[in-house]
Design an enzyme around this catalytic site. Structure first.
Site, mmCIF file in Angstrom:
data_model
loop_
_atom_site.group_PDB
_atom_site.id
_atom_site.type_symbol
_atom_site.label_atom_id
_atom_site.label_comp_id
_atom_site.label_asym_id
_atom_site.label_seq_id
_atom_site.Cartn_x
_atom_site.Cartn_y
_atom_site.Cartn_z
ATOM 1 N N TYR A 117 0.865 -0.988 0.242
ATOM 2 C CA TYR A 117 0.156 0.094 -0.329
ATOM 3 C C TYR A 117 0.777 1.092 -0.400
ATOM 4 C CZ TYR A 117 -2.914 3.351 1.652
ATOM 5 O OH TYR A 117 -4.806 4.392 2.230
ATOM 6 N N THR A 151 1.685 3.872 1.463
ATOM 7 C CA THR A 151 2.501 4.598 2.747
ATOM 8 C C THR A 151 3.368 3.135 3.475
ATOM 9 O OG1 THR A 151 0.491 3.705 4.490
ATOM 10 C CG2 THR A 151 0.408 5.647 3.549
ATOM 11 N N LYS A 152 3.615 1.666 2.396
ATOM 12 C CA LYS A 152 4.199 0.942 3.076
ATOM 13 C C LYS A 152 5.847 1.234 2.581
ATOM 14 C CE LYS A 152 0.994 -1.298 5.543
ATOM 15 N NZ LYS A 152 -0.485 -0.227 4.794
ATOM 16 N N THR A 153 6.640 0.508 3.662
ATOM 17 C CA THR A 153 8.301 0.438 3.473
ATOM 18 C C THR A 153 8.224 0.816 1.771
ATOM 19 O OG1 THR A 153 8.462 -0.308 5.296
ATOM 20 C CG2 THR A 153 10.538 -0.101 4.239
#
Ligand SMILES: Cc1ncc(COP(=O)(O)O)c(C=O)c1O
Length: 388
Positions: free
Chosen positions: A183, A185-187
């Site tokens: 998604y 916002t993920k790393t």
């Protein structure tokens, strides 16, 4: 007091020319859906995590759903899920008409409290889904030990935990199946996307097949020179395959994963150091056995020492042009879970109490040194203004 700084969003993904070039090349290649880029992304991801198999899908939620399908979850089964998580972790259990059994979190790490798991196990329990909150691995030794003792499977929700280590072991290689999210916002991100890793070839095959309508192996090749028009539907599957366009982004993002997490760790250590002298807030607890992915930096306000609530604190930060979030509103406080599972706030004392105090501060590689200092200055100003 307000600030002249421009608004700092809670998160901004870091997308470079490499990702843009890779997408353009894929768009020009004539092959947009699942193909060689997805295969490459899966191979690279398996190498990176050390897992034997990696199955790419179009969300972390899809990975969790397919993982539960692979281990054979059925109607009436029970699956242990932390209350302190995003709804995806529990909703996938409901897809099977199975029952998520919520468990309270540890007050400091916010991870599922292993000591509370065993009391919730019944003859119907089939699996545990630990969630590595904020990117800090759960106490996996205890969780795996409980699972083995009761013949349960462990499906890790590692949406936040790329890359993270537990006692030197990479998350993705510990439980039976591990599910990652890409998604925005993920790393690392593919816009939307996910990956399931496992060392079990049968589960990997099953997840791959069910991610594409439950049709026979390598169905995605049917429009290539290698493929055949013929295919067989073996099960009623799902449409969860990742596109080559998304995988083209993922391949480039994965190359930068170490740099991304290093940037997050650096920000976390600056926050940890500078917030050490603020008794009005507790910094995130970080255990000795883990390497944290620092997907989130969650502070806990010592409300007894402040004249404002958590919501007012967030509003004050917004006035300072700092975006924040809350991870998470525990599941037992949401109308759906409250009403269908019949749970009460007092059943989950830690999560209920902690929820009133938590704030997630911005932490991402695209933040400049100035951004980090602006967050620190804003937090300090608010604490100074509202301390008792
Ligand atoms: C803990 C957790 N699990 C699962 C998910 C679902 O991932 P996705 O949005 O890729 O479906 C998320 C998403 O934010 C999450 O935070």
């Amino acid at each position: 007091m307000t600030t002249d700084n421009p608004f700092l969003p809670f998160h901004v993904p870091e997308i470079g020319d490499e990702e843009i070039r890779s997408v353009v090349e894929t768009l020009r290649s004539g092959w947009l859906t699942t193909g060689s880029k997805v295969k490459q992304f899966e191979e690279n991801f398996a190498l990176y995590t050390g897992a034997t198999h990696a199955v790419a899908v179009n969300s972390g939620t899809a990975a969790l759903h397919l993982a539960l399908d692979a281990i054979g979850i059925k109607e009436g089964d029970e699956v242990i899920v932390p209350t302190m998580t995003f709804t995806a972790t529990a909703e996938v259990v409901l897809y099977f008409k199975a029952r998520p059994i919520l468990v309270d979190c540890e007050a400091d790490t916010l991870n599922i409290d292993p000591d509370r798991i065993e009391r919730k196990i019944t003859p119907k329990t089939r699996a545990i889904i630990p969630v590595h909150i904020a990117g800090q691995p759960c106490n996996m030794d205890k969780i795996v030990q409980i699972a083995r003792a009761h013949n349960l499977k462990v499906i890790e929700d590692a949406a936040h935990a790329l890359p993270a280590l537990y006692r030197g072991k990479m998350v993705g290689t510990i439980g039976d199946i591990t599910c990652f999210s890409f998604y925005a916002t993920k790393t690392i991100t593919t816009g939307e996307g996910g990956m399931a890793t496992t060392n079990n070839p049968e589960w990997a095959d099953r997840m791959r097949m069910m991610s594409l309508h439950g049709i026979s192996k390598d169905a995605w090749k049917r429009y290539t020179s290698e493929g055949s028009w013929y295919y067989e539907v073996l099960y009623p599957g799902y449409k969860y395959n990742l596109t080559d366009i998304a995988a083209a982004i993922g391949i480039e993002q994965l190359k930068k994963c170490d740099r991304f997490v290093e940037a997050r760790r650096r920000i976390a250590s600056i926050y940890n150091e500078t917030f050490a002298d603020l008794p009005e807030m507790r910094r995130p607890a970080c255990g000795p056995d883990v390497q944290h992915a620092w997907h989130l930096y969650v502070i806990q306000l010592e409300l007894e020492r402040l004249r404002i609530t958590r919501n007012e604190f967030i509003e004050a930060l917004k006035k300072e042009n700092i975006g924040t979030s809350v991870h998470f509103i525990p599941l037992h406080l949401h109308p759906y879970y409250r009403n269908t599972l019949g749970c009460k706030p007092q059943d989950f004392p830690n999560a209920s109490a902690v929820f009133e105090r938590i704030v997630s501060l911005p932490i991402y590689p695209k933040m400049t040194e100035g951004d980090v200092q602006n967050v620190i200055a804003a937090v300090k100003r608010i604490v100074r203004e509202y301390r008792r």
